[in-house]
Scaffold this motif. Sequence first.
Motif, PDB file in Angstrom:
ATOM      1  N   LEU A 102      10.825   6.338  -4.043  1.00 59.65           N
ATOM      2  CA  LEU A 102       9.814   4.926  -4.281  1.00 59.65           C
ATOM      3  C   LEU A 102      10.130   4.216  -5.250  1.00 59.65           C
ATOM      4  CD1 LEU A 102       7.387   3.737  -2.921  1.00 59.65           C
ATOM      5  CD2 LEU A 102       5.859   5.342  -4.560  1.00 59.65           C
ATOM      6  N   ILE A 138      -1.115   1.586  -7.033  1.00 65.15           N
ATOM      7  CA  ILE A 138      -0.129   2.134  -5.891  1.00 65.15           C
ATOM      8  C   ILE A 138       0.459   3.467  -6.603  1.00 65.15           C
ATOM      9  CG2 ILE A 138       1.838   2.050  -4.518  1.00 65.15           C
ATOM     10  CD1 ILE A 138       0.712  -0.676  -3.904  1.00 65.15           C
ATOM     11  N   TRP A 173       5.530   8.682   3.176  1.00 70.10           N
ATOM     12  CA  TRP A 173       6.582   8.453   2.219  1.00 70.10           C
ATOM     13  C   TRP A 173       6.926   9.404   1.368  1.00 70.10           C
ATOM     14  CZ3 TRP A 173       4.963   2.834   0.434  1.00 70.10           C
ATOM     15  CH2 TRP A 173       5.072   1.939   1.528  1.00 70.10           C
ATOM     16  N   GLN A 174       6.099  10.845   1.286  1.00 70.82           N
ATOM     17  CA  GLN A 174       5.852  11.646   0.315  1.00 70.82           C
ATOM     18  C   GLN A 174       7.246  12.096  -0.428  1.00 70.82           C
ATOM     19  OE1 GLN A 174       3.151  14.762   1.004  1.00 70.82           O
ATOM     20  NE2 GLN A 174       1.507  13.575  -0.350  1.00 70.82           N
ATOM     21  N   HIS A 186       2.875  12.802  -4.631  1.00 77.19           N
ATOM     22  CA  HIS A 186       4.271  12.124  -3.919  1.00 77.19           C
ATOM     23  C   HIS A 186       5.282  13.133  -4.524  1.00 77.19           C
ATOM     24  CE1 HIS A 186       7.031   9.155  -2.568  1.00 77.19           C
ATOM     25  NE2 HIS A 186       7.757   9.201  -3.703  1.00 77.19           N
ATOM     26  N   GLN A 194       0.717  -1.367  -0.044  1.00 75.88           N
ATOM     27  CA  GLN A 194       0.110   0.036  -0.100  1.00 75.88           C
ATOM     28  C   GLN A 194       0.968   1.167  -0.026  1.00 75.88           C
ATOM     29  OE1 GLN A 194      -1.758   0.901   3.993  1.00 75.88           O
ATOM     30  NE2 GLN A 194      -1.054  -1.116   4.450  1.00 75.88           N
ATOM     31  N   TYR A 195       0.468   2.334  -0.282  1.00 76.78           N
ATOM     32  CA  TYR A 195       0.953   3.663  -0.328  1.00 76.78           C
ATOM     33  C   TYR A 195       0.906   4.469   1.295  1.00 76.78           C
ATOM     34  CZ  TYR A 195       2.586   8.221  -1.233  1.00 76.78           C
ATOM     35  OH  TYR A 195       3.478   9.270  -1.203  1.00 76.78           O
ATOM     36  N   GLU A 232      -1.910   6.038  -6.983  1.00 78.78           N
ATOM     37  CA  GLU A 232      -2.384   6.650  -5.776  1.00 78.78           C
ATOM     38  C   GLU A 232      -1.243   7.572  -5.135  1.00 78.78           C
ATOM     39  OE1 GLU A 232      -4.374   7.510  -2.405  1.00 78.78           O
ATOM     40  OE2 GLU A 232      -5.246   6.204  -4.037  1.00 78.78           O
ATOM     41  N   ALA A 233       0.070   7.192  -5.341  1.00 80.23           N
ATOM     42  CA  ALA A 233       0.965   8.060  -5.002  1.00 80.23           C
ATOM     43  C   ALA A 233       0.952   9.376  -5.569  1.00 80.23           C
ATOM     44  CB  ALA A 233       2.396   7.517  -5.303  1.00 80.23           C
TER      45      ALA A 233
END
Length: 305
Positions: free
Chosen positions: A193, A208, A188-189, A217, A183-184, A211-212
């Motif tokens: 990644l 994902i 973690w922004q 992100h 999952q994201y 979603e990021a």
Amino acid sequence: MPELCVGHRCWAVPSGSNLLDALNGAGLNVPYSCRAGSCQACLVRCLDGLPDDARPEALSADAREQGWRLACQCQVTGDLRVAVFDPQADGVPAEVSAVHWLGDVLRLHLRPARALRYRAGQHLLLWLGPVARPYSLASLSGEDALLEFHIDCRRPGAFCDQARSLKVGDALALGALSGGALQYDPDWQTRPLWLLAAGTGLAPLWSILREALRQGHEGPIRILHVARTPYLAEALKALAGERVRVEQVSREGAEQALAGFQVSSRQTVALVCGSPQWVEQVARRLFLAGVPRNQVLAEVFSERA
């Protein structure tokens, strides 16, 4: 010996018997995939009595309160009456809205009878008649009412054999939604990644990735997709840019591509999805590259005929 009952059938089983084995030994054909409590294909509902449950945390508190259990994780230690999951009565109806063949990969879009809320990286159990199989969602919740799945149809399989003939308008049933190891995390922004997929392991990472990006992100994102016949090339290319680097390579080029992953930050997070062999290969390479073990999250695709 305890008595196990389903409908009007009752029979004695040795105390401590695995519930899934006891049901299938009696010819009830309860589906299963992983036998680890992850796929949730073997759901049964306890109507009278309760088995010993090795993984109570695998189901939500609401589901357990309603009597649902995963047969593969349960032992029959006393008299027990259960009902096996009925996709027509207990599932959510869905209709095939689009079928696209990308080589041997079936990109399937389903329209459920009611909207489902889920997070990127989760699995959903698909029922085709009496056959059930969990697949990762490749779609995003809230983006569209449609659900997207990538199904590898290269080899024969009870589900794939039927999926090959699916057409727009056909009906399926949706079973349990389960966690998924990937999952994201919004925390973690700003971190690098890495998303590394083999074959249809791209499905949850495709979700994902988007979603990021939807969550803004800020760190660099690198995607590696290894496949005999890479798919979604144009869609991935459309997302590539200054912060998103995309690589699609053949299986023969996998090792060389992995060798090009050099850690620039100890904060790097890597999400890996594919076969057990792929996950092991990548985990070894990432360890040598200096990615901390607790920052490598993996999802292994189980294979079952």
